[in-house]
Every structure is written in structure tokens, then in C-alpha cells.
Design a protein around this motif. Structure first.
Motif, mmCIF file in Angstrom:
data_model
loop_
_atom_site.group_PDB
_atom_site.id
_atom_site.type_symbol
_atom_site.label_atom_id
_atom_site.label_comp_id
_atom_site.label_asym_id
_atom_site.label_seq_id
_atom_site.Cartn_x
_atom_site.Cartn_y
_atom_site.Cartn_z
ATOM 1 N N UNK A 1 39.751 57.540 35.143
ATOM 2 C CA UNK A 1 39.557 57.088 33.737
ATOM 3 C C UNK A 1 40.594 56.195 33.430
ATOM 4 N N UNK A 2 40.517 55.175 32.841
ATOM 5 C CA UNK A 2 41.420 54.459 32.207
ATOM 6 C C UNK A 2 41.127 53.561 30.798
ATOM 7 N N UNK A 3 41.916 52.783 30.431
ATOM 8 C CA UNK A 3 41.822 52.388 29.243
ATOM 9 C C UNK A 3 42.240 50.665 29.477
ATOM 10 N N UNK A 4 41.726 49.890 28.533
ATOM 11 C CA UNK A 4 42.036 48.368 28.535
ATOM 12 C C UNK A 4 42.226 47.949 27.314
ATOM 13 N N UNK A 5 43.360 46.817 27.250
ATOM 14 C CA UNK A 5 43.458 46.297 25.993
ATOM 15 C C UNK A 5 42.134 45.453 25.332
ATOM 16 N N UNK A 6 42.226 45.315 24.016
ATOM 17 C CA UNK A 6 40.969 44.784 23.613
ATOM 18 C C UNK A 6 40.894 43.310 23.413
ATOM 19 N N UNK A 7 39.515 42.834 24.102
ATOM 20 C CA UNK A 7 39.453 41.536 24.226
ATOM 21 C C UNK A 7 38.097 41.386 24.762
ATOM 22 N N UNK A 8 37.620 40.051 24.433
ATOM 23 C CA UNK A 8 36.186 39.605 25.030
ATOM 24 C C UNK A 8 35.874 39.921 26.238
ATOM 25 N N UNK A 9 36.789 39.725 27.209
ATOM 26 C CA UNK A 9 36.593 40.018 28.747
ATOM 27 C C UNK A 9 36.972 41.227 29.133
ATOM 28 N N UNK A 10 37.368 42.323 28.291
ATOM 29 C CA UNK A 10 37.719 43.533 28.854
ATOM 30 C C UNK A 10 36.652 44.094 29.589
ATOM 31 N N UNK A 11 37.224 44.494 30.925
ATOM 32 C CA UNK A 11 36.315 45.035 32.084
ATOM 33 C C UNK A 11 35.295 44.220 32.640
ATOM 34 N N UNK A 12 35.549 42.977 32.524
ATOM 35 C CA UNK A 12 34.536 41.856 33.163
ATOM 36 C C UNK A 12 34.745 42.140 34.685
ATOM 37 N N UNK A 13 33.600 42.239 35.140
ATOM 38 C CA UNK A 13 33.524 42.345 36.756
ATOM 39 C C UNK A 13 33.579 43.545 37.396
ATOM 40 N N UNK A 14 33.829 44.625 36.329
ATOM 41 C CA UNK A 14 33.938 46.042 36.804
ATOM 42 C C UNK A 14 32.480 46.771 36.836
ATOM 43 N N UNK A 15 32.479 47.929 37.616
ATOM 44 C CA UNK A 15 31.129 48.701 37.536
ATOM 45 C C UNK A 15 31.741 49.990 37.057
ATOM 46 N N UNK A 16 31.167 50.421 35.875
ATOM 47 C CA UNK A 16 31.424 51.672 35.165
ATOM 48 C C UNK A 16 30.136 52.777 35.139
ATOM 49 N N UNK A 17 30.598 53.928 35.370
ATOM 50 C CA UNK A 17 29.778 54.923 34.879
ATOM 51 C C UNK A 17 29.440 55.130 33.494
ATOM 52 N N UNK A 18 30.548 55.104 32.794
ATOM 53 C CA UNK A 18 30.723 55.373 31.260
ATOM 54 C C UNK A 18 31.708 54.569 30.742
ATOM 55 N N UNK A 19 31.214 53.715 29.560
ATOM 56 C CA UNK A 19 32.172 52.882 28.641
ATOM 57 C C UNK A 19 32.157 53.507 27.379
ATOM 58 N N UNK A 20 33.113 53.966 26.903
ATOM 59 C CA UNK A 20 33.524 54.375 25.667
ATOM 60 C C UNK A 20 34.057 53.348 24.642
ATOM 61 N N UNK A 21 33.271 52.980 23.673
ATOM 62 C CA UNK A 21 33.504 51.966 22.574
ATOM 63 C C UNK A 21 33.910 52.600 21.256
ATOM 64 N N UNK A 22 35.296 52.845 21.102
ATOM 65 C CA UNK A 22 35.654 53.338 19.809
ATOM 66 C C UNK A 22 36.165 52.491 18.896
ATOM 67 N N UNK A 23 35.645 52.698 17.496
ATOM 68 C CA UNK A 23 36.011 51.690 16.459
ATOM 69 C C UNK A 23 35.472 50.435 16.717
#
Length: 738
Positions: free
Chosen positions: A278-300
Motif C-alpha cells: 500500500x502506498x501513496x502518490x503526489x497529486x498529478x494528472x499522471x499519478x500511478x500512470x503505468x501501474x497495475x492496482x487492485x484498489x485506488x482510493x481517490x480522497x477529496x
């Protein structure tokens, strides 16, 4: 008496015989059931009640093995189940492995039952009613540590988790877009489910985004990590790295330095890890681009301000949740909304693109998400009783709240009192609406500082229309020529997908009424009302968008059986071709027998009307006499609507109408029932009118009905005229000419 509309139990959606037969065989599979158009969240093979939550049909498990905390109905409520004190001393699976077999066997059943509840959910009696909570909700209530200890049971959260479970089980869905109110607990619920799923998933990655990198980090360190740490040992997988990491929570086997002794270890001593993070990313249009996620939490997600754009980011992160056509991950997105120009507009577009009623041929919504809105009255602090149920109406006797305090007023009355106190502070009122919305319109209220018109009256009317439930007074449909023969009679046909919204249809005697002068047709009901139109000339645009054609009809005072000063028709659409739009406009004019004042900057509509023989229906600009009109204006009519004088007159016409006919009036509320028009007035910018099609056409309709106000007045000049008579001074002996 308040009537909730968040959900209802659907009766006989599936024949009882079918449910009973498949329940006996345990044939109901978890996921979307295409045959019966229902999302099954049961993992037992049996289903019971079917909920309709925001138009999504969800089949719950059959009520079995319902826990009863007390034989007295009044004492039946959610209670955190006791955790054996002996197990509480065990912190890791390593401690458990060191315990004797007899000790372990003593608690096998207890641990196994917790795993079953985590997977299948939990039934218990709440005030005498069998109540189901999903496995994720059970983990939140029973095993999640939040800032106040254990979370309280709330009915609103129960419905949230049921909807979320449906999103997870539906193979067509990428997740949820949750429009919430402030302090609803979304961040903790999202953190809880992140840890819940991560601790049972192998070779997976879970990500967190928020309105800023600092907010995402705070959610990770202050919520996700403590929840993981406080899990019981039997739910807690092996963890690598720091106990309280700052950037990544890794459920992996800690690496060991190879030594002679470590090589000699037997396979029984080697523990298997989940290899999940489980990790977090800085906010940006391309955050997590190219990753494969089981769950993405989009808060606020409704608070992403420029240059960050939640729409752009979702287009990128959506691809992280799928492999080809198969959806392999889900997104839990939730937020209150900022003002529209501070991130709220993009979130609004995403929310509206997640309507489960609007699907493409693949069965998916435009965004891939499912939208959920829970009104504030379901989840307002201080107005939840001890059973977790909201106190909507003022009770006859005070009831005990979940916080132990007495509740002697209903949440609806409390909210209305707050709104009343903010009537003179439009920005404060709009902020309160956004933080604690009762409707979707409230949630997306914009700031008042740039409004040209009286926002108080506009929003009073919008709220009144919402309470009225517009379907009672507005009918959707299309016009068509009777028998398909053009230039005969026009009829109105109701159609839920129609392009027209109408709130009044004239009596038969007034329909299709016209007169003929000099072989030209003229509208027969010009004394009853008129239309205003903002047209367009080009069928297609490069970007596939373009402004929409807009038409409004307004009545005026007359001796006919016609309600005065009523906007009776709204048309805001862009059909596939401009000719379809032109024909729609023409049919509306013929049906109501009223003239139109249209912009002649885009003349194709006016030429179309003239070519069909209806030049008499096109009004000339009211601010000039016939001999002052240009050649084109004499030919087709219309008004240029581009000069500064016309712009000011147009805006003043709308302003005057709003002051006198919109919102709370002396005799009640106004009768402008078209929400899109009201919302367009609220955002109208006289210096940038391109986007405000509804304001342009409605303003022209007002001007058309009050054309006498704009009629030119000839200037009067007074000059002396000599009549040829002489004047004499007769004093003295001789007269003298003066």
C-alpha cells in the motif's frame, strides 16, 4: 413528514418461485446477474431482499443466523463483539505458533467465524429488525481503530458499504464516485477497506491519492498504518520494513542475510508473504500512470485545483485497473465539492458521467464508475439515534442519540434553520450547501461573487423545484407533424428521451392557430407569448462539442386561457444535424402559434423559417422601425444581439424577470420550473456569453414579450414658425414696426 428517497426495497423484481428454487440449490453467484438485471453481493449462494440504491438493483444475502444482542427489542443494537483476552495478548502469528496445540484448538472456531464474517458479512437484530452489514463494514465496525476508538454503526454507512460491495462485485464497474457531506467518515472507511483488502490479497498493489500529496501522505500515516497495526494477529500478515512506515506498507517476508545457519533452516520455518503493498502518490494528472492496482482510493477528488485535473487523472488511472477488457481493480472515489472553478466543475462532470442509468453498449457508464449521493440528513453529527438511524423529523419526545445526548429536534428542521440564518450571506450559504447538501444541486453550488443576477431568488426557486420533484409539472417529449405530413398540424408526444421540456400546453382551441396576410402565415397567438432562440449554423465541430441550440417560450398577460409570465418551454440540445434543430424550432412555433425573436448573427435558422413560408413568425428587432432595418433584417427578421446596447437590454430583461417572477414572492414561489435555465442564470457572465445558451434564448423570449419597451421614440423638436404678421408699437403720434 420527511420521506427518504435514498433507497427502497424492490418487491417482485424476481419471481419468488425462482428465488426460492435457486436458494435451495445455492445457485446465486456473486456478481452481476444479466438474466435478472441485478447485482448479487451474496457469497452464500442465497439471496433475500433486493435494494434499489440510486437506481442500482442489489440483491442482499438471505437472512440466516441473525445475532441477537438482547431479547428486548429496545436493547437490540450494534455492539462490538468481545475479543478473548487471551488472544489479545498475542501480537503476531509467530507468537501464535509458539502456543501449545490445546490452546490453539480452543480458539479455532472463534477465528474461523471471524473469517467467515469478514467474507460473507454479518446479520444482527437492530431494534427488532434483521439487519445486514457487508464483510467490509463488519471489519470497519469490529476491527478498525479510528480517531475516537471504534466506529459507530450508522445506517448511512451500511448503505454505503452495500453499494460499494455491489461496485466490487459488478464486472462492468470500475468502482464508485461518492458525492458526500462533510464529516461522513469516508476517509476512515476508505482506509479501512484498503487494509481489509490488502491483507487478503496476493501480489497486489493498493494506491492512495488526495487533493495534494501531503493529504495523501497524512491519510496513509494517520489512518491506513494505524488500522493495519491494530488488526488482530490472525488478520495481520507478515510485514516488511518499519512498523510505522511513511511511504509504503509492505506485506512481504523480511529479507534475511544468507548465512550458514540460515541455509540450514527447514521449509517449515519459512513463512509465506503476500507480496502486497500500500502506498501513496503526489497529486498529478499522471499519478500511478503505468501501474497495475487492485484498489485506488481517490480522497477529496472534488477539490483538485489547477493545474491538477481530476478528469485527466481518472483517464490515466482508469487504465491501471484493467487488463484489456477485463477489470482487475476498483476505485473508491469520494469527496465534497469545491466551488466549480476550484475543482468542483471537473468532479461534477465525472459524477454525472457515472450515472448507472446512462450506459454504453458495453453496459458501462461513461466514466466506468457508479455515482452515489447520500444526502446530509442521513449522516449529520448529533442527529443519529442510539440505533444508528437518522432522526429526520422532530420527535414527539426527545430520543437518545448515539453520542448519549438527547435529540429534541429533527435534522431537517435544524438544517432549514441554519439555511434561514445564512439568507443574507450568499457565499456562506453556498458553502454550507456544499458541505451539507440535501440534493446534488446543493453539492455543486458555485460561489456567488461573479453572479450578475439575484442568486438568492434563483436558488430559492431551484430548491423549491427540487422539493416539488419537477416531474409533477414538467413533461419531456418531442413535437412532430401529424401523420408525418409537414406544414399541417403539430402534435406533442411525451417521451422520456425527448429534447423538449414543457410545463404548459395550450388548450386545443389555441393549438396550431395562425392567420394569413398577403399570402404569408402569421402566428395566431402573438398576443399570448413569444419564443427566444440562440441558434447555431454548423452541424458538426472539430472537437465534437460546440454550443447547443437553445429555445425558450414565455407567456405574457392576455385575456386568453393562458398563465401569465410563465416560461412554458425549454429546449437545450444539439441534434446530429442543424436541420433537425431548425425543424424542432419550427414545429414548436406552429404548435403554440407564437412568434420568435432569434439572433440573426447565425442566420440559417431564420432563412430556414422563411424558406418554409413562415417569415411572419420571425419577429423584427423591436428597437428599430421598419425603415431603419438593414436589407437582411427586412428579409428574415431577427436581432443581432452583439451590440453593447442589446447586451445590456438583454441582461436587464432577465434581471427584471428574476426580481418579479422567480423565487419566494408575496403570493408564494415562482413558476420557473426549468432547472438548467435557472442554473445558467446563476452562472451568467455578460462578458463571456458563449457558454450560456439558455440565458441567451430565455432573455430574448423576455424581450420579445416586452417589445414595446424597446420601441424607438421619435425626438420632438420645437421651433418658431413665422406666420407673416407684423407687430406695431402704437405709442405716440405715429405707429412704428417692431
Amino acid at each position: 413528514m420527511y420521506e427518504q428517497s435514498l433507497y427502497h426495497v424492490v418487491q417482485d423484481h424476481i419471481k419468488p418461485k425462482i428465488i426460492k428454487r435457486l436458494n435451495r440449490l445455492k445457485k446465486w453467484e456473486y456478481g452481476y446477474n444479466k438474466e435478472h438485471d441485478v447485482v448479487v453481493i451474496s457469497k452464500t449462494g442465497k439471496i433475500g431482499e433486493i435494494y434499489n440504491i440510486q437506481n442500482l438493483l442489489i440483491a442482499l444475502p438471505l437472512a440466516e443466523d441473525v445475532y441477537k444482542s438482547s431479547n428486548k427489542i429496545e436493547n437490540q443494537r450494534w455492539q462490538v463483539l468481545d475479543y478473548p483476552s487471551e488472544l489479545n495478548k498475542i501480537k503476531t502469528v509467530y507468537d501464535w505458533n509458539e502456543r501449545p496445540i490445546a490452546f490453539k484448538e480452543k480458539y479455532y472456531d472463534y477465528i474461523n467465524k471471524e473469517f467467515v464474517r469478514r467474507e460473507e458479512g454479518y446479520w444482527y437484530y437492530n431494534k427488532g429488525i434483521p439487519t445486514y452489514i457487508t464483510g467490509s463494514h463488519y471489519m470497519y465496525l469490529q476491527w478498525t481503530k479510528i480517531d475516537v476508538g471504534h466506529a459507530d454503526f450508522r445506517e448511512s454507512n451500511r448503505l454505503f458499504y452495500i453499494f460499494w460491495e455491489a461496485c466490487k462485485s459488478d464486472s462492468r464497474c470500475y468502482g464508485m464516485c461518492y458525492l458526500k457531506n462533510r464529516r461522513s467518515g469516508f476517509s476512515f472507511m476508505a482506509s479501512s477497506d484498503t487494509v481489509n483488502q490488502a491483507t487478503i490479497s496476493r501480489d497486489s498493489r493498493f494506491g492512495i491519492l488526495s487533493k495534494s500529496g501531503a493529504d495523501a501522505k497524512k491519510m496513509f500515516t494517520d489512518k491506513v498504518v494505524p488500522i493495519s497495526i491494530n488488526y488482530p494477529f490472525f488478520f495481520k500478515p507478515i510485514q516488511d520494513g518499519m512498523e510505522r512506515p511513511k511511504t509504503e506498507l509492505s506485506y512481504k517476508v523480511p529479507s534475511k542475510r544468507l548465512t550458514r545457519n540460515s541455509i540450514k533452516e527447514t521449509s517449515e520455518d519459512i513463512q509465506a508473504g503476500l507480496d502486497t503493498t500500500i502506498d501513496w502518490k503526489n497529486t498529478g494528472d499522471n499519478s500511478y500512470d503505468g501501474e497495475k492496482l487492485k484498489l485506488l482510493v481517490h480522497d477529496e477528488s472534488g477539490k483538485w485545483e489547477r493545474p491538477d485535473n481530476i478528469l485527466n487523472n481518472w483517464r490515466v488511472t482508469k487504465t491501471t485497473l484493467r487488463l484489456g477488457r477485463r477489470i482487475v481493480g476498483k476505485c473508491m472515489m469520494g469527496s465534497t465539492s469545491n466551488a466549480l472553478d476550484k475543482g468542483g466543475e471537473n468532479f461534477k462532470k465525472l459524477y454525472e458521467a457515472s450515472d448507472v442509468n446512462k450506459r454504453n453498449r458495453n453496459g458501462q457508464t461513461s466514466s466506468g464508475l457508479y455515482s452515489l449521493f447520500v444526502p446530509m440528513e442521513w449522516n449529520y453529527e448529533g442527529y443519529i439515534d442510539s440505533y444508528g438511524l437518522p432522526v429526520f423529523d422532530t420527535p414527539k419526545k426527545p430520543v437518545k442519540g448515539i453520542d448519549g445526548e438527547e435529540i429534541d429536534i429533527g435534522v431537517i428542521s435544524h438544517w432549514e434553520n441554519e439555511v434561514e440564518g445564512l439568507k443574507d450571506d450568499q457565499d456562506g450559504l453556498n458553502e454550507y450547501y456544499r458541505q451539507f447538501p440535501r440534493t446534488e444541486k446543493h453539492a455543486f453550488r458555485d460561489e456567488a461573487k461573479e453572479s450578475l443576477f439575484n442568486l438568492t431568488k434563483i436558488y430559492e426557486q431551484i430548491d423549491y423545484n427540487e422539493d416539488l420533484r419537477n416531474t409533477n409539472v414538467v413533461t419531456q417529449g418531442n413535437f412532430q407533424w401529424e401523420g408525418g405530413i409537414k406544414d399541417t398540424r403539430v402534435i406533442f408526444v411525451p417521451n422520456k428521451n425527448g429534447r423538449f421540456l414543457v410545463s404548459w400546453v395550450p388548450p386545443i382551441a389555441l393549438q396550431n392557430r395562425y392567420s394569413i396576410k398577403n399570402n404569408t402565415k402569421y402566428p395566431g397567438n402573438e398576443h399570448c407569448g413569444a419564443f427566444g432562440c440562440d441558434s447555431y449554423d454548423i452541424s458538426g465541430t472539430v472537437d465534437g462539442k460546440g454550443s447547443k441550440g437553445s429555445l425558450h417560450g414565455l407567456t405574457k398577460f392576455s385575456m386568453e386561457d393562458v398563465p401569465p409570465n410563465l416560461f412554458f418551454l425549454e429546449y437545450i440540445s444539439r441534434p446530429q444535424t442543424a436541420d433537425i434543430f431548425f425543424e424542432d424550432v419550427l414545429m414548436a412555433l406552429v404548435f403554440y402559434g407564437m412568434p420568435i425573436l432569434a439572433e440573426n448573427n447565425k442566420p440559417r435558422l431564420l432563412y430556414y423559417i422563411k424558406r418554409r413560408g413562415y417569415r411572419g413568425y420571425s419577429m423584427n428587432r423591436p428597437d428599430r422601425t421598419m425603415n431603419k432595418l438593414s436589407t437582411t433584417e427586412r428579409e428574415i427578421g431577427g436581432i443581432p444581439n452583439s451590440s453593447e446596447d442589446i447586451k445590456q437590454a438583454h441582461a436587464a430583461a432577465i434581471e427584471d424577470y428574476i426580481e418579479n417572477h422567480v423565487g419566494l414572492l408575496n403570493e408564494g414561489y415562482g413558476n420557473t420550473y426549468f432547472q438548467r435555465t435557472l442554473e445558467d442564470w446563476a452562472k451568467f457572465n455578460i462578458n463571456n456569453r458563449t457558454k450560456h445558451d439558455a440565458s441567451i434564448s430565455s432573455g430574448l423570449a423576455i424581450m420579445a414579450c416586452n417589445k414595446h419597451r424597446y420601441s424607438p421614440v421619435a425626438k420632438r423638436t420645437i421651433s418658431k414658425v413665422s406666420l407673416g404678421f407684423r407687430k406695431y408699437n402704437n405709442t405716440g403720434v405715429n405707429s412704428k414696426i417692431i
